[in-house]
Design an enzyme around this catalytic site. Structure first.
Site, short mmCIF file in Angstrom:
data_model
loop_
_atom_site.label_atom_id
_atom_site.label_comp_id
_atom_site.label_asym_id
_atom_site.label_seq_id
_atom_site.Cartn_x
_atom_site.Cartn_y
_atom_site.Cartn_z
N GLU A 49 49.35 29.80 54.85
CA GLU A 49 49.25 29.31 56.24
C GLU A 49 49.63 30.40 57.23
O GLU A 49 50.41 31.30 56.91
CB GLU A 49 50.13 28.06 56.40
CG GLU A 49 51.59 28.22 55.98
CD GLU A 49 52.48 28.82 57.03
OE1 GLU A 49 52.09 28.81 58.21
OE2 GLU A 49 53.56 29.33 56.68
N PHE A 50 49.10 30.27 58.45
CA PHE A 50 49.40 31.24 59.51
C PHE A 50 49.82 30.48 60.77
O PHE A 50 49.31 30.72 61.87
CB PHE A 50 48.19 32.15 59.77
CG PHE A 50 47.76 32.89 58.53
CD1 PHE A 50 48.39 34.07 58.14
CD2 PHE A 50 46.76 32.39 57.72
CE1 PHE A 50 48.03 34.73 56.97
CE2 PHE A 50 46.38 33.04 56.54
CZ PHE A 50 47.02 34.21 56.17
N LEU A 51 50.70 29.52 60.59
CA LEU A 51 51.08 28.61 61.67
C LEU A 51 52.36 29.10 62.34
O LEU A 51 53.36 29.32 61.68
CB LEU A 51 51.33 27.20 61.12
CG LEU A 51 50.25 26.63 60.20
CD1 LEU A 51 50.72 25.31 59.60
CD2 LEU A 51 48.94 26.45 60.97
N GLU A 58 55.62 28.35 64.51
CA GLU A 58 56.43 27.18 64.86
C GLU A 58 56.24 26.89 66.34
O GLU A 58 56.19 27.80 67.16
CB GLU A 58 57.91 27.49 64.60
CG GLU A 58 58.31 27.16 63.19
CD GLU A 58 59.82 27.28 62.99
OE1 GLU A 58 60.21 27.93 62.03
OE2 GLU A 58 60.58 26.73 63.82
N LYS A 83 49.00 37.03 53.25
CA LYS A 83 50.06 36.30 53.97
C LYS A 83 51.25 37.21 54.27
O LYS A 83 51.73 37.31 55.40
CB LYS A 83 50.48 35.10 53.13
CG LYS A 83 51.76 34.45 53.55
CD LYS A 83 51.63 33.77 54.89
CE LYS A 83 52.99 33.35 55.41
NZ LYS A 83 52.94 32.47 56.55
N ASN A 130 52.54 38.85 58.17
CA ASN A 130 53.87 38.75 58.77
C ASN A 130 54.56 40.11 58.82
O ASN A 130 55.28 40.42 59.76
CB ASN A 130 54.73 37.75 57.99
CG ASN A 130 54.46 36.32 58.43
OD1 ASN A 130 53.68 36.08 59.35
ND2 ASN A 130 55.08 35.36 57.77
N CYS A 156 60.46 32.96 58.86
CA CYS A 156 59.36 33.66 58.20
C CYS A 156 59.50 35.19 58.19
O CYS A 156 59.56 35.80 57.12
CB CYS A 156 58.05 33.27 58.85
SG CYS A 156 57.85 31.49 58.90
C1 UGA Z 1 55.34 33.51 62.22
C2 UGA Z 1 53.87 33.96 62.35
O1 UGA Z 1 53.59 34.24 63.71
C3 UGA Z 1 52.91 32.89 61.83
O2 UGA Z 1 51.58 33.37 61.88
C4 UGA Z 1 53.27 32.57 60.37
O3 UGA Z 1 52.44 31.57 59.82
C5 UGA Z 1 54.71 32.07 60.34
O4 UGA Z 1 55.56 33.12 60.84
C6 UGA Z 1 55.02 31.75 58.90
O5 UGA Z 1 55.01 32.64 58.06
O6 UGA Z 1 55.14 30.56 58.58
P1 UGA Z 1 57.02 32.03 63.66
O7 UGA Z 1 58.09 32.40 62.68
O8 UGA Z 1 56.91 30.64 64.14
O9 UGA Z 1 55.56 32.42 63.09
O10 UGA Z 1 57.36 32.90 64.93
P2 UGA Z 1 56.62 33.94 65.90
O11 UGA Z 1 56.17 33.24 67.11
O12 UGA Z 1 55.64 34.74 65.18
O13 UGA Z 1 57.88 34.86 66.30
C7 UGA Z 1 58.70 35.48 65.30
C8 UGA Z 1 59.80 36.28 65.93
O14 UGA Z 1 59.30 37.46 66.52
C9 UGA Z 1 60.59 35.56 67.03
O15 UGA Z 1 61.97 35.78 66.82
C10 UGA Z 1 60.13 36.24 68.30
O16 UGA Z 1 61.11 36.24 69.30
C11 UGA Z 1 59.83 37.64 67.81
N1 UGA Z 1 58.85 38.36 68.64
C12 UGA Z 1 57.56 37.94 68.68
C13 UGA Z 1 59.24 39.49 69.33
O17 UGA Z 1 60.42 39.90 69.29
N2 UGA Z 1 58.31 40.16 70.07
C14 UGA Z 1 57.01 39.76 70.13
O18 UGA Z 1 56.20 40.45 70.82
C15 UGA Z 1 56.63 38.62 69.44
#
Ligand code: UGA
Length: 435
Positions: A151-153, A155, A204, A208, A260
């Site tokens: 999955e690529f979802l 949160e 996957k 990430n 993740c």
């Molecule tokens: C992430 C991936 O984006 C999803 O595609 C993947 O499916 C999911 O992990 C998983 O493996 O289940 P998520 O953990 O919900 O999703 O969070 P993100 O929105 O990707 O953010 C991750 C972290 O990176 C956060 O702490 C955010 O603050 C940080 N971040 C994100 C940054 O510091 N800078 C950015 O430009 C973007």
């Protein structure tokens, strides 16, 4: 189609409900009876945009049924999704004990051909491993195929991503299973990548990992920006104009968290080690992130020299905004460091959860951002919740004992900081202000 989803965690629940929305009959099996009771009553077990409506609608039209009965779930279904937890151990190995448990539980009920799909993030080679386990459990060879469908979802945006994602990855070694999976996903109209299981499993992790590399790299450049007088946001904007780079995931800050990125980056480093094939860039990415998330404490100590008994306000505890998830949030590491240095910590988060109170029972939890700032010697912004962007800096300056702001997410406007006569302002790569 008749589908069974095993595990009603974040991935399983979203998978069950979204397939239910596309005219499938879904049975979601969950062994946690409290969770099950809530879901049967239409109460969301996680905070996720659109979940409340989708859950209630699914129960109303009976597209999804929640049960603890494995036999019912497996026997009634043609496709079985495994969506249980796969945490990493302290030594960065992936623990697939829950997957093992599921294999043993479902084996007796695979009485005719079924496609077994791993949705959980599992190490490369798990598809092969599951096949062997089924055979060891006396499941006839012709009764199953095992598919990897990661999955690529994100949160908070998981339902949207399920319906409008960029890609569906299907890793199969059987044409029959591939046809079933294609039929299942056809109504979503999303580009499919059909490949072998090992490639799907590695896509996957690589996805990430690459996003984490982007973030850590920008964080290092941000630290350089502060030394040379450059602005990281302008750099990110300029880089993002280049289609080869893309503007997303270039935002500097105090590091990535969540369930993740931290887990999957470490797991991939470990997987590569197991194959004697070091991933040096990824290892560095993990190290950079570990340093970056406690950078505010270093800044604080440089400013105050002696921090014992200082009062520090933490704004934002979750790993990103619009979620109630604190797993691997930088705030946890920052608070831990502050407590080690005998700092008095106050914290405010719009969605503060019970869990954090269990981790840090002795810090002060505020129910309002200004109450949190009152009488503090510094504030650290850990999460970019929308309400923090509009903070009244004049009020903050009046309320705080010393108006020292460490903006871990670069959300405040430097011109307004100057106007409000804030004593000191530190950003991550956008320059600092000292009055
Ligand atoms: C992430 C991936 O984006 C999803 O595609 C993947 O499916 C999911 O992990 C998983 O493996 O289940 P998520 O953990 O919900 O999703 O969070 P993100 O929105 O990707 O953010 C991750 C972290 O990176 C956060 O702490 C955010 O603050 C940080 N971040 C994100 C940054 O510091 N800078 C950015 O430009 C973007």
């Amino acid at each position: 189609m008749n589908i069974c989803v095993i595990g009603a965690g974040y991935v399983g629940l979203i998978t069950a409900l979204c397939f239910g929305k596309k005219e499938n009959k879904v049975i979601c099996v969950e062994k946690d009876l409290n969770k099950l009771k809530m879901l049967k009553n239409g109460t969301p077990t996680i905070f996720e945009e659109g979940l409340d409506e989708l859950l209630k609608e699914s129960l109303r039209v009976a597209s999804v049924q929640f049960t603890e009965d494995f036999e019912l779930g497996i026997k009634s279904s043609d496709i079985i999704f495994i969506a249980v937890g796969t945490p990493t151990n302290d030594n960065w190995d992936v623990d697939i004990a829950q997957v093992d448990e599921v294999i043993n539980l479902i084996s007796p009920y695979i009485d005719k051909y079924k496609v077994i799909v791993t949705k959980s993030t599992v190490p490369v080679g798990t598809q092969k491993y599951i096949k062997i386990k089924f055979l060891e459990n006396q499941v006839p060879k012709g009764n199953f195929d095992v598919v990897s469908n990661p999955e690529f979802l994100r949160e908070g945006k998981a339902i949207y991503d399920f319906f409008y994602g960029d890609k569906i990855v299907i890793g199969c070694d059987s044409l029959k299973a591939e046809e079933t999976m294609k039929k299942l996903y056809e109504p979503f109209n999303i580009k499919m990548v059909l490949t072998n299981p090992e490639t799907a499993e590695l896509i996957k992790y690589t996805s990430n990992a690459l996003l984490s590399v982007k973030i850590s790299f920008m964080n290092e450049i941000a630290n350089l920006c502060n030394k040379v007088g450059a602005d990281i946001d302008v750099i990110a904007y300029a880089l993002g104009l280049d289609k080869r780079i893309s503007p997303l995931f270039l935002k500097a800050g105090i590091g990535y968290g969540g369930s993740c990125f931290p887990k999957d980056t470490k797991a991939l480093v470990k997987i590569s080690e197991n194959y004697n094939c070091d991933l040096d860039i990824l290892r560095a990415t993990v190290n950079v992130n570990e340093k970056q998330r406690v950078l505010p404490v270093i800044i604080l100590k440089e400013y105050y020299k002696e921090v014992e008994d200082k009062v520090v306000a933490i704004l934002g505890l979750t790993f990103k905004p619009d979620t109630d998830d604190i797993r691997e949030a930088p705030s946890l590491y920052i608070i831990e460091e502050l407590l080690k240095s005998k700092v008095n910590v106050k914290a405010y988060d719009p969605m503060v959860t019970k869990e954090i109170k269990n981790i840090f029972p002795d810090i002060t939890y505020s129910y309002d951002m200004y109450e949190c700032l009152a009488d503090s010697d510094a504030v650290i912004i850990c999460t970019e919740w929308s309400e923090f962007y509009n903070i009244d800096l004049f009020k903050a300056q009046e309320l705080m004992r010393e108006s020292v702001i460490i903006d871990g997410r670069n959300i405040l406007d430097k011109a307004k900081i100057k106007e409000a006569n804030i004593k000191a302002y530190y950003s991550i790569g956008k320059g600092n202000i000292r009055n």
